[in-house]
Design a protein around this motif. Sequence first.
Motif, PDB file in Angstrom:
ATOM      1  N   LEU A  88     -58.827  17.804 -12.400  1.00  0.00           N
ATOM      2  CA  LEU A  88     -58.983  17.998 -13.850  1.00  0.00           C
ATOM      3  C   LEU A  88     -57.824  18.806 -14.417  1.00  0.00           C
ATOM      4  CD1 LEU A  88     -62.814  18.687 -14.080  1.00  0.00           C
ATOM      5  CD2 LEU A  88     -61.606  16.697 -14.983  1.00  0.00           C
ATOM      6  N   ARG A  89     -57.358  19.806 -13.692  1.00  0.00           N
ATOM      7  CA  ARG A  89     -56.223  20.622 -14.174  1.00  0.00           C
ATOM      8  C   ARG A  89     -54.948  19.795 -14.270  1.00  0.00           C
ATOM      9  NH1 ARG A  89     -58.674  24.562 -11.041  1.00  0.00           N
ATOM     10  NH2 ARG A  89     -57.374  24.069  -9.236  1.00  0.00           N
ATOM     11  N   ARG A  90     -54.803  18.788 -13.404  1.00  0.00           N
ATOM     12  CA  ARG A  90     -53.599  17.949 -13.421  1.00  0.00           C
ATOM     13  C   ARG A  90     -53.555  17.057 -14.660  1.00  0.00           C
ATOM     14  NH1 ARG A  90     -53.343  17.515  -8.142  1.00  0.00           N
ATOM     15  NH2 ARG A  90     -54.745  15.764  -7.980  1.00  0.00           N
ATOM     16  N   VAL A  91     -54.724  16.682 -15.180  1.00  0.00           N
ATOM     17  CA  VAL A  91     -54.757  15.822 -16.372  1.00  0.00           C
ATOM     18  C   VAL A  91     -54.623  16.697 -17.613  1.00  0.00           C
ATOM     19  CG1 VAL A  91     -56.173  14.234 -17.727  1.00  0.00           C
ATOM     20  CG2 VAL A  91     -56.073  13.998 -15.238  1.00  0.00           C
ATOM     21  N   ARG A  92     -53.557  16.473 -18.346  1.00  0.00           N
ATOM     22  CA  ARG A  92     -53.279  17.277 -19.549  1.00  0.00           C
ATOM     23  C   ARG A  92     -53.982  16.730 -20.790  1.00  0.00           C
ATOM     24  NH1 ARG A  92     -51.603  20.488 -16.125  1.00  0.00           N
ATOM     25  NH2 ARG A  92     -49.468  21.269 -16.056  1.00  0.00           N
ATOM     26  N   GLY A  93     -54.268  15.415 -20.785  1.00  0.00           N
ATOM     27  CA  GLY A  93     -54.900  14.819 -21.954  1.00  0.00           C
ATOM     28  C   GLY A  93     -55.098  13.328 -21.744  1.00  0.00           C
ATOM     29  N   ALA A  94     -55.763  12.708 -22.735  1.00  0.00           N
ATOM     30  CA  ALA A  94     -56.038  11.268 -22.638  1.00  0.00           C
ATOM     31  C   ALA A  94     -55.947  10.612 -24.006  1.00  0.00           C
ATOM     32  CB  ALA A  94     -57.417  11.034 -22.031  1.00  0.00           C
ATOM     33  N   LEU A  95     -55.242   9.495 -24.053  1.00  0.00           N
ATOM     34  CA  LEU A  95     -55.243   8.617 -25.223  1.00  0.00           C
ATOM     35  C   LEU A  95     -56.250   7.521 -24.915  1.00  0.00           C
ATOM     36  CD1 LEU A  95     -54.004   7.748 -27.953  1.00  0.00           C
ATOM     37  CD2 LEU A  95     -52.320   6.435 -26.635  1.00  0.00           C
ATOM     38  N   LEU A  96     -57.295   7.433 -25.730  1.00  0.00           N
ATOM     39  CA  LEU A  96     -58.415   6.513 -25.504  1.00  0.00           C
ATOM     40  C   LEU A  96     -58.407   5.458 -26.611  1.00  0.00           C
ATOM     41  CD1 LEU A  96     -60.963   9.374 -24.836  1.00  0.00           C
ATOM     42  CD2 LEU A  96     -59.768   8.015 -23.099  1.00  0.00           C
ATOM     43  N   VAL A  97     -58.035   4.249 -26.279  1.00  0.00           N
ATOM     44  CA  VAL A  97     -57.826   3.201 -27.283  1.00  0.00           C
ATOM     45  C   VAL A  97     -58.921   2.141 -27.175  1.00  0.00           C
ATOM     46  CG1 VAL A  97     -56.221   1.454 -28.149  1.00  0.00           C
ATOM     47  CG2 VAL A  97     -55.339   3.613 -27.208  1.00  0.00           C
ATOM     48  N   ALA A  98     -59.574   1.856 -28.298  1.00  0.00           N
ATOM     49  CA  ALA A  98     -60.594   0.808 -28.399  1.00  0.00           C
ATOM     50  C   ALA A  98     -61.635   0.912 -27.289  1.00  0.00           C
ATOM     51  CB  ALA A  98     -59.944  -0.578 -28.421  1.00  0.00           C
ATOM     52  N   PRO A  99     -62.336   2.060 -27.200  1.00  0.00           N
ATOM     53  CA  PRO A  99     -63.329   2.197 -26.131  1.00  0.00           C
ATOM     54  C   PRO A  99     -64.409   1.126 -26.229  1.00  0.00           C
ATOM     55  CG  PRO A  99     -63.647   3.893 -27.794  1.00  0.00           C
ATOM     56  CD  PRO A  99     -62.372   3.194 -28.134  1.00  0.00           C
ATOM     57  N   ALA A 100     -64.825   0.621 -25.089  1.00  0.00           N
ATOM     58  CA  ALA A 100     -65.873  -0.408 -25.051  1.00  0.00           C
ATOM     59  C   ALA A 100     -67.242   0.259 -25.084  1.00  0.00           C
ATOM     60  CB  ALA A 100     -65.739  -1.253 -23.789  1.00  0.00           C
ATOM     61  N   ASP A 101     -68.079  -0.173 -26.012  1.00  0.00           N
ATOM     62  CA  ASP A 101     -69.454   0.321 -26.064  1.00  0.00           C
ATOM     63  C   ASP A 101     -70.281  -0.516 -25.099  1.00  0.00           C
ATOM     64  OD1 ASP A 101     -71.972   1.209 -26.580  1.00  0.00           O
ATOM     65  OD2 ASP A 101     -72.023   0.559 -28.673  1.00  0.00           O
ATOM     66  N   VAL A 102     -70.407  -0.047 -23.865  1.00  0.00           N
ATOM     67  CA  VAL A 102     -71.120  -0.809 -22.846  1.00  0.00           C
ATOM     68  C   VAL A 102     -72.639  -0.725 -23.024  1.00  0.00           C
ATOM     69  CG1 VAL A 102     -69.249  -0.655 -21.167  1.00  0.00           C
ATOM     70  CG2 VAL A 102     -71.018   1.125 -21.195  1.00  0.00           C
ATOM     71  N   GLU A 103     -73.085   0.028 -24.038  1.00  0.00           N
ATOM     72  CA  GLU A 103     -74.518   0.126 -24.336  1.00  0.00           C
ATOM     73  C   GLU A 103     -74.939  -0.798 -25.480  1.00  0.00           C
ATOM     74  OE1 GLU A 103     -74.991   4.307 -25.059  1.00  0.00           O
ATOM     75  OE2 GLU A 103     -74.868   4.816 -22.936  1.00  0.00           O
ATOM     76  N   ARG A 104     -73.997  -1.506 -26.083  1.00  0.00           N
ATOM     77  CA  ARG A 104     -74.321  -2.386 -27.207  1.00  0.00           C
ATOM     78  C   ARG A 104     -75.165  -3.572 -26.737  1.00  0.00           C
ATOM     79  NH1 ARG A 104     -69.128  -3.819 -25.582  1.00  0.00           N
ATOM     80  NH2 ARG A 104     -68.618  -6.029 -25.668  1.00  0.00           N
ATOM     81  N   GLY A 105     -75.938  -4.126 -27.628  1.00  0.00           N
ATOM     82  CA  GLY A 105     -76.846  -5.219 -27.291  1.00  0.00           C
ATOM     83  C   GLY A 105     -76.175  -6.448 -26.732  1.00  0.00           C
ATOM     84  N   ASN A 106     -74.993  -6.800 -27.249  1.00  0.00           N
ATOM     85  CA  ASN A 106     -74.321  -8.023 -26.813  1.00  0.00           C
ATOM     86  C   ASN A 106     -73.244  -7.759 -25.754  1.00  0.00           C
ATOM     87  OD1 ASN A 106     -72.465  -6.737 -28.437  1.00  0.00           O
ATOM     88  ND2 ASN A 106     -71.814  -8.590 -29.514  1.00  0.00           N
ATOM     89  N   CYS A 107     -73.345  -6.647 -25.069  1.00  0.00           N
ATOM     90  CA  CYS A 107     -72.347  -6.302 -24.053  1.00  0.00           C
ATOM     91  C   CYS A 107     -72.442  -7.270 -22.874  1.00  0.00           C
ATOM     92  CB  CYS A 107     -72.578  -4.873 -23.568  1.00  0.00           C
ATOM     93  SG  CYS A 107     -71.347  -4.347 -22.360  1.00  0.00           S
ATOM     94  N   PRO A 108     -71.306  -7.759 -22.374  1.00  0.00           N
ATOM     95  CA  PRO A 108     -71.339  -8.634 -21.205  1.00  0.00           C
ATOM     96  C   PRO A 108     -72.015  -7.939 -20.013  1.00  0.00           C
ATOM     97  CG  PRO A 108     -69.185  -8.693 -22.240  1.00  0.00           C
ATOM     98  CD  PRO A 108     -69.950  -7.594 -22.913  1.00  0.00           C
TER      99      PRO A 108
END
Length: 193
Positions: A88-108
Amino acid sequence: MYSDSIRYLIVPGWGGSPDDHWQSHWQRSLPNSARVEQHDWLQPRRVDWVAELQRSIDASDQPTILIAHSLGCVTVAHWAQTADPASLRRVRGALLVAPADVERGNCPGALRDFTPIPRQALPFPSQLVGSDNDTAASAERARVLGIDWGSETVILPGVGHINVQSGHHRWEQGFGYLYRLQKRIDQSRRRAA
């Protein structure tokens, strides 16, 4: 803007990122970049994907910024829940682009193994970029994920899933969000010093 001392780790989503995807372009453009290579891009298993992300982070002692797309964002959130303090200390940050909502009703069905989505704040700065017409996550759901993860959140108009199908081959605009994240990371580290 980009730092030779930072390692950029590309974290693709379901299906991987083909050669014309912006993540592939960024990997070719950013210094010190690498990619998480999953063993199965089409039938993802959470435990395998999280373990591969861990291996990829452990492959270098360099400070790392994660650049995740879609299911890769959810993988980062799962990893952050179980990662050891040194990783965790090695990771300085995260760019999170278009996260998938895997809880949505029509999720594959192939993505259901990634439920439930972690709701804890990430232990490093993050920038979430969503869209108001993404079929993988509504704008409201992207905002909620951003709040849960403690991310600075931007919802862009009409950009779809920010992938090849929505016309994002190079996505030069995205570098601005990476720069913004890096600036926040630098400011945070200066305040902590």
